[in-house]
Design a protein around this motif. Structure first.
Motif, PDB file in Angstrom:
ATOM      1  N   UNK A   1       0.823  -1.218   0.000  1.00 14.88           N
ATOM      2  CA  UNK A   1       0.000   0.000   0.000  1.00 14.88           C
ATOM      3  C   UNK A   1       0.853   1.263   0.000  1.00 14.88           C
ATOM      4  N   UNK A   2       2.142   1.137   0.285  1.00 13.66           N
ATOM      5  CA  UNK A   2       3.012   2.315   0.389  1.00 13.66           C
ATOM      6  C   UNK A   2       3.974   2.452  -0.788  1.00 13.66           C
ATOM      7  N   UNK A   3       4.014   1.444  -1.647  1.00 17.13           N
ATOM      8  CA  UNK A   3       4.949   1.480  -2.769  1.00 17.13           C
ATOM      9  C   UNK A   3       4.541   2.507  -3.816  1.00 17.13           C
ATOM     10  N   UNK A   4       5.534   3.113  -4.441  1.00 15.85           N
ATOM     11  CA  UNK A   4       5.321   3.839  -5.678  1.00 15.85           C
ATOM     12  C   UNK A   4       5.562   2.851  -6.820  1.00 15.85           C
ATOM     13  N   UNK A   5       4.994   3.142  -8.010  1.00 14.41           N
ATOM     14  CA  UNK A   5       5.164   2.187  -9.123  1.00 14.41           C
ATOM     15  C   UNK A   5       6.624   1.863  -9.417  1.00 14.41           C
ATOM     16  N   UNK A   6       7.512   2.821  -9.171  1.00 14.95           N
ATOM     17  CA  UNK A   6       8.927   2.606  -9.508  1.00 14.95           C
ATOM     18  C   UNK A   6       9.706   1.864  -8.419  1.00 14.95           C
ATOM     19  N   UNK A   7       9.102   1.644  -7.243  1.00 15.33           N
ATOM     20  CA  UNK A   7       9.826   0.989  -6.152  1.00 15.33           C
ATOM     21  C   UNK A   7      10.060  -0.490  -6.445  1.00 15.33           C
ATOM     22  N   UNK A   8      11.261  -1.003  -6.149  1.00 17.34           N
ATOM     23  CA  UNK A   8      11.452  -2.463  -6.203  1.00 17.34           C
ATOM     24  C   UNK A   8      10.616  -3.125  -5.112  1.00 17.34           C
ATOM     25  N   UNK A   9      10.061  -4.292  -5.426  1.00 19.90           N
ATOM     26  CA  UNK A   9       9.212  -5.003  -4.446  1.00 19.90           C
ATOM     27  C   UNK A   9      10.083  -5.935  -3.611  1.00 19.90           C
ATOM     28  N   UNK A  10      11.067  -5.376  -2.912  1.00 18.79           N
ATOM     29  CA  UNK A  10      11.956  -6.228  -2.118  1.00 18.79           C
ATOM     30  C   UNK A  10      11.517  -6.328  -0.665  1.00 18.79           C
ATOM     31  N   UNK A  11      10.379  -5.719  -0.336  1.00 22.71           N
ATOM     32  CA  UNK A  11       9.760  -5.803   0.994  1.00 22.71           C
ATOM     33  C   UNK A  11      10.521  -5.024   2.066  1.00 22.71           C
ATOM     34  N   UNK A  12      11.625  -4.386   1.703  1.00 19.60           N
ATOM     35  CA  UNK A  12      12.429  -3.684   2.705  1.00 19.60           C
ATOM     36  C   UNK A  12      11.905  -2.279   2.957  1.00 19.60           C
ATOM     37  N   UNK A  13      11.894  -1.884   4.223  1.00 20.41           N
ATOM     38  CA  UNK A  13      11.532  -0.516   4.601  1.00 20.41           C
ATOM     39  C   UNK A  13      12.838   0.290   4.598  1.00 20.41           C
ATOM     40  N   UNK A  14      13.257   0.672   3.386  1.00 15.16           N
ATOM     41  CA  UNK A  14      14.608   1.208   3.223  1.00 15.16           C
ATOM     42  C   UNK A  14      14.648   2.669   2.780  1.00 15.16           C
ATOM     43  N   UNK A  15      13.597   3.433   3.135  1.00 17.60           N
ATOM     44  CA  UNK A  15      13.581   4.868   2.839  1.00 17.60           C
ATOM     45  C   UNK A  15      12.739   5.566   3.905  1.00 17.60           C
TER      46      UNK A  15
END
Ligand SMILES: [Zn+2]
Length: 277
Positions: free
Chosen positions: A134-148
């Motif tokens: 629900x928090x991803x932007x379309x360009x984010x990798x889907x690696x599940x990490x809360x890295x930003x």
């Protein structure tokens, strides 16, 4: 003036305790706010919890955006979990992020994590499940990490705001779908206690659900068949847990110090004074 060396010794020992009890694997982390500044926090560098052993293994970062300070180099990609929770909730001083296998199933099924015994009332009325999708932007990798900071802020929001004390979260603990859980406290000792008992509670709940499911198949049970703590029991046992926290803490410190498996270059971890029960 706070004794930062003592605080870092406590943080090192917290890493060892959480590893010893299988709450943290080679990943996962525990942080503490710097009480001298309130604007920075301490957390291990890119190391497994078992091998954190001295001040050179710990970094200091800004609460504001998770950026390193005082010559800190590198660090966990997911330190933004900690920075954003500490930023949003000034009453929180310590955070644990865990991938504990006992808890993970509850992040991917409908059945919620519920307090089944008296040491887990702090789980509260419910344990929200943060779905990073629900928090991803379309360009984010889907690696599940809360890295930003952006993803960290979305996670922190899931803790909710306490209606009575708006500088505190509404929940102590949240799940992360397909990833793990986060729990928060006012001290290292309390957050270690929460992480330990959230994991323990998950083990007990799983056994209770399996037994109840088996009973329903034989016609001797119905529903999910498990009686969880009532609303009042959750509240009152949570208060009990808050004042008794130093009793298990003292034992956990001795366990890791005497195990021969861990090194704490800052010496024996000081034991805070507390009721202890
Ligand atoms: Zn993680």
């Amino acid at each position: 003036m706070v004794n930062i060396t003592a605080l870092l010794s406590t943080l090192i020992t917290a890493n060892h305790i959480l590893h010893y009890h299988n709450v943290l694997d080679a990943m996962g982390h525990v942080s503490v706010r710097n009480p001298d500044t309130n604007t920075t926090f301490f957390i291990a560098l890119q190391l497994g919890p078992a091998v954190v052993s001295g001040p050179e293994d710990i970094g200091e970062y800004l609460v504001e955006d998770g950026s390193p300070v005082k010559g800190t180099m590198g660090g966990y990609a997911e330190r933004y979990i900690h920075s954003e929770v500490l930023k949003r909730y000034p009453d929180v001083n310590a955070v644990v992020h865990s991938h504990a296998e006992d808890v993970l199933p509850y992040t991917v099924i409908e059945t919620g994590l519920e307090p089944v015994y008296h040491m887990a009332g702090f789980l509260g009325s419910n344990v929200p499940n943060f779905d990073i999708e629900t928090a991803y932007l379309p360009s984010d990798p889907r690696d599940m990490l809360v890295n930003s900071p952006r993803l960290g802020a979305a996670l922190a929001q899931t803790l909710g705001t306490n209606k009575t004390y708006p500088t505190s979260p509404a929940h102590t603990t949240i799940l992360q779908r397909g990833h793990g859980f986060v729990t928060v406290g006012t001290s290292v000792e309390q957050v270690v206690d929460y992480a330990y008992y959230a994991t323990s509670n998950a083990r007990v709940q799983t056994k209770a659900l399996l037994l109840a499911s088996a009973a329903s198949k034989t016609g001797s049970g119905s529903g999910d068949g498990v009686k969880y703590l009532s609303k009042q029991e959750r509240k009152d046992t949570s208060n009990m847990n808050a004042w008794i926290v130093f009793k298990p803490w003292k034992q956990w410190v001795k366990e890791v110090e005497r195990s021969g498996r861990y090194v704490n270059d800052l010496g024996s971890t000081p034991t805070p004074t507390g009721s202890g029960g």
